[in-house]
Design a protein around this motif. Structure first.
Motif, PDB file in Angstrom:
ATOM      1  N   GLY A 309     -34.932  17.401  15.161  1.00  0.00           N
ATOM      2  CA  GLY A 309     -35.818  17.047  16.058  1.00  0.00           C
ATOM      3  C   GLY A 309     -36.461  18.370  16.505  1.00  0.00           C
ATOM      4  N   SER A 310     -36.906  18.836  15.637  1.00  0.00           N
ATOM      5  CA  SER A 310     -37.684  20.892  16.081  1.00  0.00           C
ATOM      6  C   SER A 310     -39.311  19.636  16.544  1.00  0.00           C
ATOM      7  CB  SER A 310     -37.581  21.243  15.231  1.00  0.00           C
ATOM      8  OG  SER A 310     -38.680  20.658  13.631  1.00  0.00           O
ATOM      9  N   THR A 311     -39.131  19.516  15.864  1.00  0.00           N
ATOM     10  CA  THR A 311     -40.939  18.375  16.262  1.00  0.00           C
ATOM     11  C   THR A 311     -41.028  18.202  17.979  1.00  0.00           C
ATOM     12  OG1 THR A 311     -41.885  17.801  14.146  1.00  0.00           O
ATOM     13  CG2 THR A 311     -42.764  16.924  15.973  1.00  0.00           C
ATOM     14  N   ASP A 312     -40.354  17.439  18.059  1.00  0.00           N
ATOM     15  CA  ASP A 312     -39.884  17.296  19.935  1.00  0.00           C
ATOM     16  C   ASP A 312     -39.618  18.504  21.030  1.00  0.00           C
ATOM     17  OD1 ASP A 312     -40.859  14.707  19.060  1.00  0.00           O
ATOM     18  OD2 ASP A 312     -37.903  14.001  19.101  1.00  0.00           O
ATOM     19  N   MET A 373     -24.668  28.338  18.222  1.00  0.00           N
ATOM     20  CA  MET A 373     -26.166  27.297  18.777  1.00  0.00           C
ATOM     21  C   MET A 373     -25.301  26.892  20.112  1.00  0.00           C
ATOM     22  SD  MET A 373     -28.347  27.458  16.429  1.00  0.00           S
ATOM     23  CE  MET A 373     -27.916  29.135  16.249  1.00  0.00           C
ATOM     24  N   ARG A 374     -24.119  26.609  20.045  1.00  0.00           N
ATOM     25  CA  ARG A 374     -23.532  25.933  21.332  1.00  0.00           C
ATOM     26  C   ARG A 374     -23.620  26.768  22.729  1.00  0.00           C
ATOM     27  NH1 ARG A 374     -18.824  22.192  18.984  1.00  0.00           N
ATOM     28  NH2 ARG A 374     -19.572  20.944  17.938  1.00  0.00           N
ATOM     29  N   GLN A 375     -23.558  27.663  22.006  1.00  0.00           N
ATOM     30  CA  GLN A 375     -23.662  28.800  23.600  1.00  0.00           C
ATOM     31  C   GLN A 375     -24.820  29.500  23.378  1.00  0.00           C
ATOM     32  OE1 GLN A 375     -21.570  32.508  21.365  1.00  0.00           O
ATOM     33  NE2 GLN A 375     -19.583  30.978  20.929  1.00  0.00           N
ATOM     34  N   LEU A 376     -25.774  28.985  22.581  1.00  0.00           N
ATOM     35  CA  LEU A 376     -27.269  29.537  22.547  1.00  0.00           C
ATOM     36  C   LEU A 376     -27.937  28.423  23.727  1.00  0.00           C
ATOM     37  CD1 LEU A 376     -30.043  31.300  22.693  1.00  0.00           C
ATOM     38  CD2 LEU A 376     -30.202  29.940  19.978  1.00  0.00           C
ATOM     39  N   ASN A 377     -27.129  27.244  23.599  1.00  0.00           N
ATOM     40  CA  ASN A 377     -27.978  26.353  24.468  1.00  0.00           C
ATOM     41  C   ASN A 377     -27.067  25.996  26.143  1.00  0.00           C
ATOM     42  OD1 ASN A 377     -29.698  24.354  22.012  1.00  0.00           O
ATOM     43  ND2 ASN A 377     -27.743  23.116  21.528  1.00  0.00           N
ATOM     44  N   ALA A 378     -26.207  26.573  25.305  1.00  0.00           N
ATOM     45  CA  ALA A 378     -25.442  26.753  27.052  1.00  0.00           C
ATOM     46  C   ALA A 378     -26.655  27.843  28.338  1.00  0.00           C
ATOM     47  CB  ALA A 378     -23.570  27.116  27.254  1.00  0.00           C
ATOM     48  N   GLU A 383     -29.991  21.693  25.491  1.00  0.00           N
ATOM     49  CA  GLU A 383     -29.348  21.242  24.125  1.00  0.00           C
ATOM     50  C   GLU A 383     -30.862  21.578  23.217  1.00  0.00           C
ATOM     51  OE1 GLU A 383     -27.034  18.009  23.151  1.00  0.00           O
ATOM     52  OE2 GLU A 383     -24.798  19.109  23.605  1.00  0.00           O
ATOM     53  N   GLU A 384     -31.069  22.267  23.364  1.00  0.00           N
ATOM     54  CA  GLU A 384     -32.535  22.738  22.791  1.00  0.00           C
ATOM     55  C   GLU A 384     -31.928  22.598  21.056  1.00  0.00           C
ATOM     56  OE1 GLU A 384     -34.632  22.193  24.485  1.00  0.00           O
ATOM     57  OE2 GLU A 384     -35.209  22.964  26.310  1.00  0.00           O
ATOM     58  N   LEU A 385     -31.181  23.134  20.434  1.00  0.00           N
ATOM     59  CA  LEU A 385     -31.090  24.036  19.341  1.00  0.00           C
ATOM     60  C   LEU A 385     -29.444  22.768  18.756  1.00  0.00           C
ATOM     61  CD1 LEU A 385     -32.157  27.062  19.494  1.00  0.00           C
ATOM     62  CD2 LEU A 385     -33.485  25.387  18.582  1.00  0.00           C
ATOM     63  N   ILE A 386     -29.989  21.779  17.845  1.00  0.00           N
ATOM     64  CA  ILE A 386     -29.414  20.646  17.465  1.00  0.00           C
ATOM     65  C   ILE A 386     -29.047  21.148  15.974  1.00  0.00           C
ATOM     66  CG2 ILE A 386     -28.292  18.507  16.946  1.00  0.00           C
ATOM     67  CD1 ILE A 386     -28.298  19.668  20.092  1.00  0.00           C
ATOM     68  N   LEU A 387     -28.375  22.126  15.366  1.00  0.00           N
ATOM     69  CA  LEU A 387     -28.142  22.454  14.170  1.00  0.00           C
ATOM     70  C   LEU A 387     -27.482  21.732  12.789  1.00  0.00           C
ATOM     71  CD1 LEU A 387     -29.117  24.558  12.517  1.00  0.00           C
ATOM     72  CD2 LEU A 387     -26.894  25.886  12.682  1.00  0.00           C
TER      73      LEU A 387
END
Length: 470
Positions: A309-312, A373-378, A383-387
């Protein structure tokens, strides 16, 4: 030495200072033979240093001109160097022949192409820079055999060499000699490591007292392996050096002592491992392969990532914030890949393609990526970055695409399609990855379960088990 000091000062700015100190000490105080063909893995073990930091330091040192890097084609049997190349571009695709073993093999980057480092003559002159000055066994140790051959300690070496050798002869250019030998009831190999000329004498039948003759002519042209069968007994060996260099003729007995003399092995830096090293890719980006050159790798692990979902994301938070987030994600992934002995091959949009020398390295990287990625989102509070991550291991070809070292083959395709199946922040991997012994131990230690999924890979005829790590 002032110029050398300036080069080492420059090296300390780009490589680990502790490793640079060890390399500096080796150059200043090491024996000539220790600087002839440096085994990066062996050097790290001997000094108690991290292998990856040693490899990075030697690569930077070579870039600065402190060392000369060599890509050596090895015989898979004896470990002898069948061809030494200043660059990977010089490695031929066709078969190489070892006259000593009478073995023909195709080079593979996994285990028959080593990368070694020799101190530059501008930094320190050593005997191996003038190989014709080396004695019989020094030539074999420093020139003919690769850095993965582990010779016995000096006392044991001397004892074994006496039992494994009938005779050694040094012939200068244009010189001739006649040797009188007594053939034992075992095969005998007559071999010169300079011209790679050999003759194999098999022994059969009843012993004889009759004297036989065998002539060997050494030339600069490529020579095959001569063969003959004789009974044990006296042999008159006629040697004729028609080259412009001296030759070093050894008459070896193919016995247990010879196996113990040259049969020891130790780990060495392979071409495959170097191609998956991030420092190498950064420093030698355009100097790896020719456009038409295709070299086999029997086992390489590929990891693909993509952002869901990077476009969103760009629409939701705006271009500037989204760009900073995606850039931070790339930086984190690059650091993790490099720390796991891997290398980023390329990025495609928000996706990353990376390689690792072994499956467990890729698994470790994937788990760390997901945690990061989970730590970055926290920290972002959302939850902006879902890898999404996919991993597969198998054979491939190392190729040059768009002036960049790349990889080609079904293994690459499968790894990409495994990643495409991943959902959420999941890690999907094939059976070859999760059943690897080191991967099993890693997953167990992390409390991670690899569960099979009933999925079909597009474009793959046979169904392949795909596992989700949770």
């Amino acid at each position: 030495m002032q110029d050398n000091d300036a080069l080492f000062d420059a090296l300390r700015r780009s490589a680990d200072p502790g490793v640079v100190d060890a390399v500096d000490d080796l150059v200043r105080n090491g024996r000539d033979d220790e600087l002839a063909r440096i085994n990066a893995v062996g050097f790290a073990a001997g000094r108690g240093l991290d292998e990856e930091t040693v490899i990075a330091a030697l690569l930077h040192a070579s870039r600065l001109g402190l060392f000369e890097m060599s890509w050596n084609i090895l015989c898979p049997s004896c470990g002898g160097v069948l061809g030494a190349n200043a660059t990977l571009k010089s490695v031929r695709q066709q078969d190489y022949h070892c006259a000593f073993c009478a073995v023909t093999s195709e080079p593979t980057l996994d285990d028959t192409v080593e990368v070694s480092f020799t101190v530059s003559p501008r930094i320190r002159r050593i005997a191996a820079h003038d190989p014709d000055s080396l004695g019989f066994w020094d030539y074999h140790r420093q020139v003919f055999f690769g850095s993965g051959v582990a010779f016995p300690e000096p006392g044991a070496f001397d004892e074994l060499s006496r039992k494994a050798m009938l005779e050694t002869v040094e012939l200068q250019a244009g010189e001739r000699m006649i040797l009188a030998l007594q053939l034992p009831a075992l095969p005998v190999i007559i071999f010169d490591p300079v011209t790679h000329t050999a003759h194999l004498v098999e022994t059969a039948g009843e012993p004889t007292t009759e004297r036989r003759e065998l002539s060997m002519i050494f030339t600069s042209a490529a020579a095959g392996v001569g063969r003959m069968t004789l009974s044990s007994g006296p042999l008159r060996l006629l040697l004729d050096n028609r080259t412009e260099r001296r030759v070093l003729v050894g008459v070896y007995v193919a016995n247990a002592e010879l196996d113990r003399l040259i049969g020891g092995r130790r780990p060495f830096l392979t071409a495959k491992r170097l191609l998956t090293n991030q420092t190498f890719r950064d420093l030698y980006r355009t100097e790896t392969l020719d456009v038409e050159q295709r070299l086999k790798i029997m086992s390489l692990t590929f990891l693909f990532t993509d952002l869901k979902g990077s476009t969103d994301l760009y629409e939701r938070v705006g271009d500037l914030v989204a760009y900073d987030l995606v850039r931070s994600h790339f930086q984190i992934l690059n650091e993790i890949v490099a720390s796991e002995a891997g290398a980023v091959v390329k990025t495609i949009g928000d996706a990353v393609m990376a390689t690792f020398p072994a499956p467990h390295r890729a698994v470790s990287a994937a788990l760390r990526m997901r945690d990061s990625m989970r730590q970055l989102n926290a920290r972002q509070g959302a939850e902006e970055l879902i890898l999404k991550i996919g991993i597969h291991e198998g054979p491939c070809l190392a190729v040059n695409l768009n002036d960049r070292q790349d990889y080609f083959g079904q293994t690459v395709n499968i790894a990409s399609r495994v990643q495409a199946l991943a959902t959420g922040d999941s890690i999907f991997a094939t059976q070859a990855v999760v059943r690897d012994a080191e991967s099993v131990r890693l997953l167990s230690s992390r409390g991670v379960e690899a569960r099979p999924q009933a999925l079909t890979l597009r474009g793959v005829a046979d169904r392949m088990p795909v596992f989700a790590m949770s």
